[in-house]
Motif scaffolding. Structure first.
Motif, PDB file in Angstrom:
ATOM      1  N   GLU A  35      -9.413  47.303  10.919  1.00 22.47           N
ATOM      2  CA  GLU A  35     -10.846  47.557  10.673  1.00 22.47           C
ATOM      3  C   GLU A  35     -11.507  46.426   9.894  1.00 22.47           C
ATOM      4  O   GLU A  35     -12.732  46.358   9.811  1.00 22.47           O
ATOM      5  N   HIS A  36     -10.694  45.505   9.345  1.00 23.44           N
ATOM      6  CA  HIS A  36     -11.214  44.367   8.592  1.00 23.44           C
ATOM      7  C   HIS A  36     -11.386  43.116   9.460  1.00 23.44           C
ATOM      8  O   HIS A  36     -11.927  42.114   8.988  1.00 23.44           O
ATOM      9  N   ILE A  37     -10.886  43.137  10.703  1.00 20.87           N
ATOM     10  CA  ILE A  37     -10.796  41.933  11.525  1.00 20.87           C
ATOM     11  C   ILE A  37     -11.921  41.913  12.553  1.00 20.87           C
ATOM     12  O   ILE A  37     -11.968  42.788  13.437  1.00 20.87           O
ATOM     13  N   PRO A  38     -12.826  40.932  12.497  1.00 24.25           N
ATOM     14  CA  PRO A  38     -13.933  40.906  13.458  1.00 24.25           C
ATOM     15  C   PRO A  38     -13.470  40.921  14.919  1.00 24.25           C
ATOM     16  O   PRO A  38     -13.966  41.712  15.711  1.00 24.25           O
ATOM     17  N   ASP A  39     -12.510  40.063  15.270  1.00 29.28           N
ATOM     18  CA  ASP A  39     -12.020  40.018  16.654  1.00 29.28           C
ATOM     19  C   ASP A  39     -10.789  40.907  16.763  1.00 29.28           C
ATOM     20  O   ASP A  39      -9.648  40.442  16.855  1.00 29.28           O
ATOM     21  N   ASP A  40     -11.027  42.201  16.761  1.00 33.27           N
ATOM     22  CA  ASP A  40      -9.927  43.155  16.737  1.00 33.27           C
ATOM     23  C   ASP A  40      -9.106  43.164  18.026  1.00 33.27           C
ATOM     24  O   ASP A  40      -7.884  43.330  17.992  1.00 33.27           O
ATOM     25  N   ASP A  74     -15.703  46.396   3.121  1.00 34.07           N
ATOM     26  CA  ASP A  74     -15.370  45.185   3.878  1.00 34.07           C
ATOM     27  C   ASP A  74     -14.880  45.562   5.278  1.00 34.07           C
ATOM     28  O   ASP A  74     -14.336  44.729   5.990  1.00 34.07           O
ATOM     29  N   HIS A  75     -15.087  46.803   5.683  1.00 38.83           N
ATOM     30  CA  HIS A  75     -14.760  47.212   7.049  1.00 38.83           C
ATOM     31  C   HIS A  75     -15.841  46.686   7.985  1.00 38.83           C
ATOM     32  O   HIS A  75     -17.037  46.815   7.711  1.00 38.83           O
ATOM     33  N   VAL A  76     -15.401  46.115   9.083  1.00 40.73           N
ATOM     34  CA  VAL A  76     -16.353  45.604  10.076  1.00 40.73           C
ATOM     35  C   VAL A  76     -16.327  46.433  11.354  1.00 40.73           C
ATOM     36  O   VAL A  76     -17.127  46.197  12.263  1.00 40.73           O
ATOM     37  N   HIS A  77     -15.391  47.374  11.444  1.00 38.51           N
ATOM     38  CA  HIS A  77     -15.318  48.292  12.583  1.00 38.51           C
ATOM     39  C   HIS A  77     -15.134  49.714  12.067  1.00 38.51           C
ATOM     40  O   HIS A  77     -14.509  49.930  11.027  1.00 38.51           O
TER      41      HIS A  77
END
Length: 255
Positions: free
Chosen positions: A134-139, A183-186
């Protein structure tokens, strides 16, 4: 340090530290002292049961190589070491890696970028990828890299918050400032992650939802530290609206 561009990596770390120094530097509380310790125990027991079952199905007592991908301070490595003769942990944060090495001296600890992972293909029997994606933009790229490093027939145990569900989206709506702090991006649901795993070329074996609480971030941590409260919420959540659980796990393999 196994990254292609050390200077760029360190620059990114400094930017993250400047934006949120506490998140970067503070120690991650172990299960025993976490406000969500009863929930964390339930998650741990589920994961250990999965690993034991999958190893038994393969006629093995332990995996040959097990990776905690995004290991942080190494709190999970302390119990994962039971399941492998060769335990590995990686993270992008050197400060956390130093703590992980102190916590589990026998583990192979190294700094690495999940999107450009410094191991050969089909290297790990088990990859534990817990509350990191959930922290990684390109999941999707991260999942494809996990597939690359996983052996055929190996096991991926992926955990994530169930924050795409309407119940936990309500928590964000009730506290809009929390969206600025996270800091979650998803924000995933089981269905979304299941679809992404399949798109990455992984075969999904099962999914599991765990935990439940009030849709209020501050209240949730204050009251679920009591076992009877956490147990009561778990019972209500599983009985009434299991799709709104606080955490989820998806177990997958590589053909």
């Amino acid at each position: 340090m196994l990254v292609r561009d050390q200077a760029a990596h360190l620059s990114g770390i400094e930017a993250a530290r400047a934006a949120n120094p506490g998140w970067y530097e503070h120690e991650q509380p172990p299960e025993a002292v976490s406000p969500w310790r009863h929930h964390l125990r339930r998650r741990r027991l589920y994961v250990t049961s999965v690993i034991k079952r999958e190893m038994a199905d393969r006629g093995l007592d332990k995996s040959c190589r097990l990776l905690d991908l995004g290991c942080g301070d190494g709190n999970n490595l302390t119990w994962l070491q039971e399941f492998s003769d060769n335990l590995y942990g990686s993270d992008y944060n050197l400060l956390r890696l130093a703590r992980a090495q102190r916590n589990v001296p026998a583990a192979h600890i190294f700094l690495a970028n999940i999107l450009d992972y410094p191991t050969e293909d089909a290297f790990f029997d088990v990859v534990y990828f817990n509350h990191v994606i959930e922290h990684i933009p390109d999941d999707l790229a991260a999942l494809r890299e996990v597939r690359r490093i996983l052996k055929p027939g190996g096991i991926l145990v992926l955990g994530a918050p169930n924050e795409g569900s309407w119940w936990w989206q309500l928590a964000y709506k009730r506290d809009p400032a929390s969206l600025l702090r996270t800091d979650h991006v998803h924000f995933y649901t089981v269905r979304v992650l299941d679809c992404m795993m399949r798109k990455a070329g992984l075969d999904v074996l099962e999914s599991k939802r765990l935990g439940f609480g009030p849709p209020d971030w501050r209240l949730d941590g204050r009251i679920r530290k009591y076992k009877w409260v956490d147990d009561t919420f778990e019972f209500i959540g599983q009985a009434v609206m299991p799709s709104q659980a606080s955490s989820m796990y998806i177990i997958a393999t590589k053909s």
